[in-house]
Write an enzyme that holds these catalytic residues in place. Structure first.
Site, PDB file in Angstrom:
ATOM      1  N   LYS A 103      44.453   2.247  94.404  1.00 46.99           N
ATOM      2  CA  LYS A 103      45.281   2.445  92.902  1.00 46.99           C
ATOM      3  C   LYS A 103      45.325   3.791  92.935  1.00 46.99           C
ATOM      4  CE  LYS A 103      43.827   2.607  88.151  1.00 46.99           C
ATOM      5  NZ  LYS A 103      42.261   2.309  87.043  1.00 46.99           N
TER       6      LYS A 103
ATOM      7  N   ASP B 125      38.200  -2.510  78.043  1.00 47.51           N
ATOM      8  CA  ASP B 125      39.431  -2.773  77.729  1.00 47.51           C
ATOM      9  C   ASP B 125      39.103  -3.668  78.897  1.00 47.51           C
ATOM     10  OD1 ASP B 125      42.742  -2.183  78.013  1.00 47.51           O
ATOM     11  OD2 ASP B 125      42.569  -0.966  79.626  1.00 47.51           O
TER      12      ASP B 125
ATOM     13  N   GLY C 103      51.744  -3.960  91.043  1.00 42.85           N
ATOM     14  CA  GLY C 103      51.745  -3.412  89.618  1.00 42.85           C
ATOM     15  C   GLY C 103      51.459  -2.397  89.230  1.00 42.85           C
ATOM     16  N   GLN C 104      51.826  -1.792  87.258  1.00 42.63           N
ATOM     17  CA  GLN C 104      51.642  -0.849  86.685  1.00 42.63           C
ATOM     18  C   GLN C 104      50.841  -0.253  85.638  1.00 42.63           C
ATOM     19  OE1 GLN C 104      53.911   1.777  88.034  1.00 42.63           O
ATOM     20  NE2 GLN C 104      52.667   3.551  86.506  1.00 42.63           N
ATOM     21  N   GLY C 105      49.681  -0.134  85.866  1.00 47.13           N
ATOM     22  CA  GLY C 105      49.146   0.240  84.521  1.00 47.13           C
ATOM     23  C   GLY C 105      48.551   1.460  84.014  1.00 47.13           C
ATOM     24  N   GLY C 106      48.041   1.816  82.617  1.00 46.30           N
ATOM     25  CA  GLY C 106      47.870   2.638  82.054  1.00 46.30           C
ATOM     26  C   GLY C 106      47.787   4.345  82.799  1.00 46.30           C
ATOM     27  N   PHE C 107      47.426   4.782  83.627  1.00 44.10           N
ATOM     28  CA  PHE C 107      46.833   5.357  84.350  1.00 44.10           C
ATOM     29  C   PHE C 107      47.517   5.690  86.018  1.00 44.10           C
ATOM     30  CE2 PHE C 107      43.939   5.396  80.659  1.00 44.10           C
ATOM     31  CZ  PHE C 107      44.264   6.157  81.242  1.00 44.10           C
ATOM     32  N   GLY C 108      48.598   4.918  86.204  1.00 41.56           N
ATOM     33  CA  GLY C 108      48.683   4.660  87.695  1.00 41.56           C
ATOM     34  C   GLY C 108      49.017   3.360  88.262  1.00 41.56           C
TER      35      GLY C 108
ATOM     36  N   VAL D 110      49.856   0.475  91.465  1.00 43.94           N
ATOM     37  CA  VAL D 110      48.991  -0.649  92.044  1.00 43.94           C
ATOM     38  C   VAL D 110      49.553  -0.803  93.468  1.00 43.94           C
ATOM     39  CG1 VAL D 110      46.888  -2.058  92.686  1.00 43.94           C
ATOM     40  CG2 VAL D 110      47.117  -1.535  90.124  1.00 43.94           C
TER      41      VAL D 110
END
Length: 569
Positions: A375, A472, A354-359, A361
């Site tokens: 991550k 969050d 997946g893709q998060g706000g800061f990079g 995984v």
């Protein structure tokens, strides 16, 4: 569980005010990309001297609430502009600028440039000349949650005419005060109050252009609202259905205005004669500088004492570092980059989870057969280092069945990696919002996920030796293991509280809209209650199987919280 359930009962009563107008008392913005200064440097001394002088009683600006000054010599010269609302002058204006000075130095430590908006004034400083130039970033857009209830088209037609008129008046008002306020009457006899203002250093055309950009922002942010404020560093535009400017206190402009000049500041040059005037200025400024330096030293000592036990060495968490005790045995936590590259097949797309706000995984498998989740923080994220240190510092100390386990970290070159236990069922949002997968979530399992998440949150707030506010909490940050147990993840935005602390404030609003408590989204106030609010939104999503932001009721689309609050019996 009792405190969480008690707070959750009041969740439904909070949801209708989620979009209240954001407070205009203070909105600081730190230019993180404009460079930093070091503590006790010449730049900091110049900055403190300049800001102290800006709001001092001896400085009258241009007499109409405009203050423009600079201090020091390149490369440590500092420039500042302060502007009070057109009806605010004299001591109230200086008091507002004094508060703005304190907030900026506290909220933007070591930033070379910063900007803050108050209801009665704005203040900005920079390491470059900002006089006479239009600046439209950051663009602060605030609105009143109340909607126009009668003849919306007529209301905004009158509003547009009013603001366009005020735009022309403000731009053409000369070099002392580019300010205009006025009223209009809508078709339902509703009075509309408006304001337009630029910093007086702008030319008529530049002022008009700046206000024109603000007018263009209104349909995007505030269509249908009875009030809004668009605030840029160079100009301000506002309207409301109540009076917010006192026209009786607006000072008249003189018929022959004197030329605008910067207020005198202590000379930093070593040459020239020493007149009585320069002696007087030095006598005034030296105590100010000494006082500022002493205050800075005092706060540095206090901060050093508070951070001694939790400080992480910047970009260096390796064996032998003074701070490795903060994250446990560094030898057992640190992974080398080559091992992680092999385990993730060099971060291949096939292993991307997946893709998060800061990079991103990635899934990986170590040589011993253990599955991991890696991550990889984005190298172009200005906040990456901060988020990395946050997660290492916090998560490595947390041990609970409903929190994801941090196995280690890697710091090599530009790579910043966090290695977690692998959770096979991915995150809750992949299950609960998928029409096929959510069929496996019967009410027993949903209840289990709700209770497990609450236990993890209660551990963070009350039971661990650290008191942590997650900030969050949402479905994508709840991981589900093979036994369908929930695990709270992603602590990059978490904040640490001292044991007796109940609330914190921040100018950096982070998280996900829709899950944010009103007091956090509007004013930057966060606490245990902020996480409980997010938990309440999450419970509604688990129970309904609907996203908060994409909820559909029949043919209508609306947010889940509004639907629930409107249909509570």
């Amino acid at each position: 569980m009792a405190p969480l359930m008690f707070s959750f009962r009041f969740l439904f009563f909070l949801s209708p005010v989620l979009f209240l107008m954001i407070s205009t008392q203070s909105a600081p913005y730190c230019y993180n990309d404009k460079g930093n200064y070091t503590t006790n440097s010449t730049y900091q001394t110049n900055l403190n001297t300049l800001l102290s002088f800006l709001s001092s009683p001896s400085n009258n600006g241009n007499g109409y609430g405009f203050y423009n000054s600079s201090y020091g010599e390149n490369p440590d010269q500092v420039y500042a502009i302060g502007l009070c609302r057109g009806d605010i002058t004299g001591n109230p204006c200086r008091y507002c600028l004094s508060n703005a000075t304190q907030l900026l130095t506290q909220s933007c430590p070591n930033q070379k440039e910063a900007f803050v908006v108050f209801d009665q004034c704005t203040l900005r400083y920079a390491s470059r000349s900002i006089y006479g130039a239009m600046e439209i970033v950051p663009n602060l857009m605030l609105y009143n949650i109340q909607n126009v209830s009668y003849d919306v088209d007529g209301f905004f037609q009158e509003l547009s005419t009013l603001l366009q008129d005020l735009r022309g008046q403000a731009a053409g008002n000369g070099s002392l005060r580019k300010f205009a306020a006025g009223t209009a009457t809508a078709n339902n006899f509703q009075t509309i109050y408006g304001l337009a203002q630029c910093t007086p250093d702008l030319t008529e055309q530049i002022c008009s252009d700046c206000l024109g950009r603000s007018l263009a922002d209104i349909p995007e942010c505030c269509q249908g609202k009875v009030g809004a404020r668009i605030s840029k560093p160079s100009c301000d535009l506002r309207y409301e259905i109540y009076r917010f400017v006192d026209p009786t206190t607006v000072p008249p402009l003189p018929s022959s205005p004197p030329p605008l000049s910067s207020p005198p500041l202590p000379s930093t040059s070593t040459g020239g004669s020493k007149s009585n005037r320069s002696h007087t200025v030095i006598i005034i400024v030296v105590p100010i500088v000494v006082s500022v330096v002493l205050i800075v030293i005092f706060f540095c000592i206090c901060l050093r004492v508070r951070r001694t036990k939790k400080k992480l060495e910047n970009r260096k968490l390796i064996p032998g570092s003074d701070d490795t005790d903060e994250i446990g045995p560094a030898e057992s936590l640190q992974f080398d980059l080559a091992t992680i590259r092999v385990s993730t097949d060099d971060f291949s797309e096939a292993n991307k989870l997946g893709q998060g706000g800061f990079g991103s995984v990635y899934r990986g498998r170590l040589l011993n057969g253990k599955d991991i989740a890696v991550k990889r923080l984005s190298t172009n994220s200005g906040q990456g280092d901060l988020e990395f240190k946050n997660e290492v510092l916090l998560v490595a100390k947390l041990q609970h069945r409903n929190l994801v386990t941090l196995l280690g970290f890697c710091l090599e070159g530009n790579e910043r990696l966090l290695i977690y236990e692998y959770v096979p069922n991915a995150s809750l949002d992949h299950i609960i919002f998928d029409p096929t997968k959510r069929a496996q979530l019967d009410w027993v399992r949903r209840y289990k996920i709700i209770v497990g998440t609450a236990r993890g949150l209660l551990y963070l707030h009350e039971e661990s030796r650290l008191k942590i506010i997650h900030r969050d909490l949402k479905a994508s940050n709840i991981l589900i293991d093979a036994e369908m147990n929930p695990k709270i993840s992603d602590f990059g935005m978490a904040r640490l509280f001292v044991p007796d602390q109940t609330q914190g404030n921040t100018s950096r609003i982070v998280g996900t809209f829709g899950y944010m408590a009103p007091e956090y989204a509007m004013r930057g106030h966060f606490s245990v209650k902020s996480d409980v609010y997010s938990f309440g939104v999450l419970v509604l999503e688990i129970v309904s199987g609907q996203k908060n932001s994409g909820f559909k009721h029949g043919e209508n689309a609306e947010d889940l919280l509004s639907f629930v609050s409107e249909n509570i019996i």
